[in-house]
Design a protein around this motif. Structure first.
Motif, PDB file in Angstrom:
ATOM      1  N   LEU A  54      11.357 -34.956  43.262  1.00 30.62           N
ATOM      2  CA  LEU A  54      11.813 -35.909  42.236  1.00 30.62           C
ATOM      3  C   LEU A  54      13.313 -35.762  41.964  1.00 30.62           C
ATOM      4  N   LYS A  55      13.747 -34.525  41.865  1.00 32.73           N
ATOM      5  CA  LYS A  55      15.175 -34.262  41.595  1.00 32.73           C
ATOM      6  C   LYS A  55      16.028 -34.727  42.772  1.00 32.73           C
ATOM      7  N   GLN A  56      15.534 -34.521  43.981  1.00 32.31           N
ATOM      8  CA  GLN A  56      16.276 -34.956  45.166  1.00 32.31           C
ATOM      9  C   GLN A  56      16.412 -36.476  45.183  1.00 32.31           C
ATOM     10  N   GLN A  57      15.361 -37.188  44.843  1.00 29.17           N
ATOM     11  CA  GLN A  57      15.429 -38.646  44.759  1.00 29.17           C
ATOM     12  C   GLN A  57      16.445 -39.078  43.699  1.00 29.17           C
ATOM     13  N   GLU A  58      16.434 -38.386  42.559  1.00 25.74           N
ATOM     14  CA  GLU A  58      17.394 -38.699  41.498  1.00 25.74           C
ATOM     15  C   GLU A  58      18.834 -38.481  41.977  1.00 25.74           C
ATOM     16  N   LEU A  59      19.068 -37.366  42.661  1.00 23.44           N
ATOM     17  CA  LEU A  59      20.417 -37.065  43.162  1.00 23.44           C
ATOM     18  C   LEU A  59      20.856 -38.101  44.205  1.00 23.44           C
ATOM     19  N   GLN A  60      19.938 -38.505  45.065  1.00 18.89           N
ATOM     20  CA  GLN A  60      20.269 -39.524  46.067  1.00 18.89           C
ATOM     21  C   GLN A  60      20.603 -40.856  45.405  1.00 18.89           C
ATOM     22  N   LYS A  61      19.839 -41.203  44.362  1.00 20.89           N
ATOM     23  CA  LYS A  61      20.111 -42.442  43.638  1.00 20.89           C
ATOM     24  C   LYS A  61      21.484 -42.370  42.966  1.00 20.89           C
ATOM     25  N   ARG A  62      21.795 -41.244  42.345  1.00 26.48           N
ATOM     26  CA  ARG A  62      23.109 -41.081  41.708  1.00 26.48           C
ATOM     27  C   ARG A  62      24.236 -41.170  42.738  1.00 26.48           C
ATOM     28  N   GLN A  63      23.992 -40.618  43.927  1.00 24.02           N
ATOM     29  CA  GLN A  63      25.002 -40.686  44.985  1.00 24.02           C
ATOM     30  C   GLN A  63      25.208 -42.134  45.431  1.00 24.02           C
ATOM     31  N   ARG A  64      24.116 -42.889  45.603  1.00 25.28           N
ATOM     32  CA  ARG A  64      24.230 -44.312  45.966  1.00 25.28           C
ATOM     33  C   ARG A  64      24.957 -45.082  44.866  1.00 25.28           C
ATOM     34  N   ASP A  65      24.577 -44.813  43.610  1.00 28.42           N
ATOM     35  CA  ASP A  65      25.221 -45.490  42.470  1.00 28.42           C
ATOM     36  C   ASP A  65      26.716 -45.183  42.429  1.00 28.42           C
ATOM     37  N   LEU A  66      27.055 -43.930  42.729  1.00 30.70           N
ATOM     38  CA  LEU A  66      28.467 -43.547  42.751  1.00 30.70           C
ATOM     39  C   LEU A  66      29.213 -44.313  43.851  1.00 30.70           C
ATOM     40  N   GLY A  67      28.588 -44.466  45.006  1.00 33.98           N
ATOM     41  CA  GLY A  67      29.193 -45.235  46.103  1.00 33.98           C
ATOM     42  C   GLY A  67      29.376 -46.693  45.725  1.00 33.98           C
ATOM     43  N   ILE A  68      28.365 -47.257  45.066  1.00 33.87           N
ATOM     44  CA  ILE A  68      28.449 -48.655  44.621  1.00 33.87           C
ATOM     45  C   ILE A  68      29.545 -48.798  43.574  1.00 33.87           C
ATOM     46  N   MET A  69      29.619 -47.823  42.658  1.00 32.88           N
ATOM     47  CA  MET A  69      30.645 -47.861  41.620  1.00 32.88           C
ATOM     48  C   MET A  69      32.043 -47.795  42.244  1.00 32.88           C
ATOM     49  N   GLN A  70      32.205 -46.929  43.235  1.00 36.99           N
ATOM     50  CA  GLN A  70      33.491 -46.799  43.913  1.00 36.99           C
ATOM     51  C   GLN A  70      33.861 -48.108  44.606  1.00 36.99           C
ATOM     52  N   GLU A  71      32.906 -48.707  45.286  1.00 36.42           N
ATOM     53  CA  GLU A  71      33.153 -49.977  45.973  1.00 36.42           C
ATOM     54  C   GLU A  71      33.480 -51.091  44.975  1.00 36.42           C
ATOM     55  N   THR A  72      32.764 -51.118  43.850  1.00 37.38           N
ATOM     56  CA  THR A  72      33.017 -52.120  42.809  1.00 37.38           C
ATOM     57  C   THR A  72      34.408 -51.956  42.218  1.00 37.38           C
ATOM     58  N   PHE A  73      34.781 -50.700  41.923  1.00 38.85           N
ATOM     59  CA  PHE A  73      36.127 -50.441  41.398  1.00 38.85           C
ATOM     60  C   PHE A  73      37.187 -50.912  42.382  1.00 38.85           C
ATOM     61  N   ARG A  74      36.975 -50.619  43.662  1.00 36.79           N
ATOM     62  CA  ARG A  74      37.957 -50.991  44.696  1.00 36.79           C
ATOM     63  C   ARG A  74      38.065 -52.512  44.784  1.00 36.79           C
ATOM     64  N   GLU A  75      36.926 -53.206  44.755  1.00 38.71           N
ATOM     65  CA  GLU A  75      36.942 -54.669  44.828  1.00 38.71           C
ATOM     66  C   GLU A  75      37.638 -55.276  43.620  1.00 38.71           C
ATOM     67  N   GLU A  76      37.333 -54.756  42.421  1.00 39.02           N
ATOM     68  CA  GLU A  76      37.978 -55.266  41.210  1.00 39.02           C
ATOM     69  C   GLU A  76      39.472 -55.001  41.238  1.00 39.02           C
ATOM     70  N   PHE A  77      39.835 -53.810  41.681  1.00 42.09           N
ATOM     71  CA  PHE A  77      41.246 -53.441  41.774  1.00 42.09           C
ATOM     72  C   PHE A  77      41.969 -54.367  42.753  1.00 42.09           C
ATOM     73  N   ASP A  78      41.384 -54.539  43.933  1.00 41.84           N
ATOM     74  CA  ASP A  78      41.991 -55.409  44.944  1.00 41.84           C
ATOM     75  C   ASP A  78      42.087 -56.849  44.455  1.00 41.84           C
ATOM     76  N   LYS A  79      41.059 -57.297  43.765  1.00 37.64           N
ATOM     77  CA  LYS A  79      41.058 -58.669  43.265  1.00 37.64           C
ATOM     78  C   LYS A  79      42.163 -58.847  42.224  1.00 37.64           C
ATOM     79  N   GLU A  80      42.193 -57.960  41.247  1.00 35.17           N
ATOM     80  CA  GLU A  80      43.175 -58.064  40.166  1.00 35.17           C
ATOM     81  C   GLU A  80      44.604 -57.903  40.674  1.00 35.17           C
TER      82      GLU A  80
END
Length: 191
Positions: free
Chosen positions: A91-117
């Motif tokens: 269960l903890k491993q699944q949670e950590l993997q989800k947090r890692q994916r979320d972090l990647g999505i957050m990084q990509e979103t920040f980059r897209e917003e930054f590039d757009k702005e």
């Protein structure tokens, strides 16, 4: 080496163009702008670049903090897994993997917003500079203003020297002629 020779030849051609005369005895007035230097030394671009660096730093710190938290949790995961058992570990491993994916999505979103702005703002500044150069050329009687930098370009030219429409017309006519020749050949191949 070839680029240097090409650039030197282009600069020499520009210098000679400034002294050549057009048909009718009128002398061309030409100049060039180092577009790289113009962008680098523009106060507006400096301010913009500084603001972009500050914003990027803020986003980067936020992401680094979340990544550090994830690393700490992952490091403690191994020791806790031994104590708490296999089911907890899965269960903890699944949670950590989800947090890692979320972090990647957050990084990509920040980059897209930054590039757009900041991409739109940078494009706006460059567009305003081109308009300024064009207005400057008209106001000061230039026939051509060339740009140096990554790609040599004409930043301003009197409208009478623009042959774009003529070239487009001829290219389109050539394309249509080739297409009409290829059409009967395709029909013959099918038969």
């Amino acid at each position: 080496m070839r680029k240097s020779l090409l650039l030197f030849g282009f600069a020499l051609a520009l210098l000679s163009c400034n002294k050549e005369q057009a048909a009718g005895g009128k002398e061309f007035k030409t100049a060039y702008v180092d577009t790289y230097k113009l962008l680098e030394e523009s106060e507006e671009m400096k301010d913009f670049t500084n603001k972009a660096k500050v914003k990027e730093g803020e986003l980067s710190r936020e992401l680094q903090q979340k990544a550090k938290e994830l690393q700490l949790d992952a490091a403690s995961f191994e020791s806790e897994a031994r104590v708490k058992g296999m089911q907890w570990a899965q269960l903890k491993q699944q949670e950590l993997q989800k947090r890692q994916r979320d972090l990647g999505i957050m990084q990509e979103t920040f980059r897209e917003e930054f590039d757009k702005e900041f991409g739109v703002k940078r494009d706006t500044i460059v567009s305003q500079m081109r308009k300024f150069i064009k207005d400057y050329g008209k106001k000061n009687g230039y026939d051509y203003i060339y740009g140096t930098g990554e790609a040599a370009t004409v930043l301003y030219a009197r409208e009478g020297y623009d042959i774009t429409k003529k070239l487009i017309k001829e290219l389109n006519e050539k394309y249509k002629a080739q297409a009409s020749k290829e059409e009967p050949a395709k029909k013959e191949e099918k038969n």
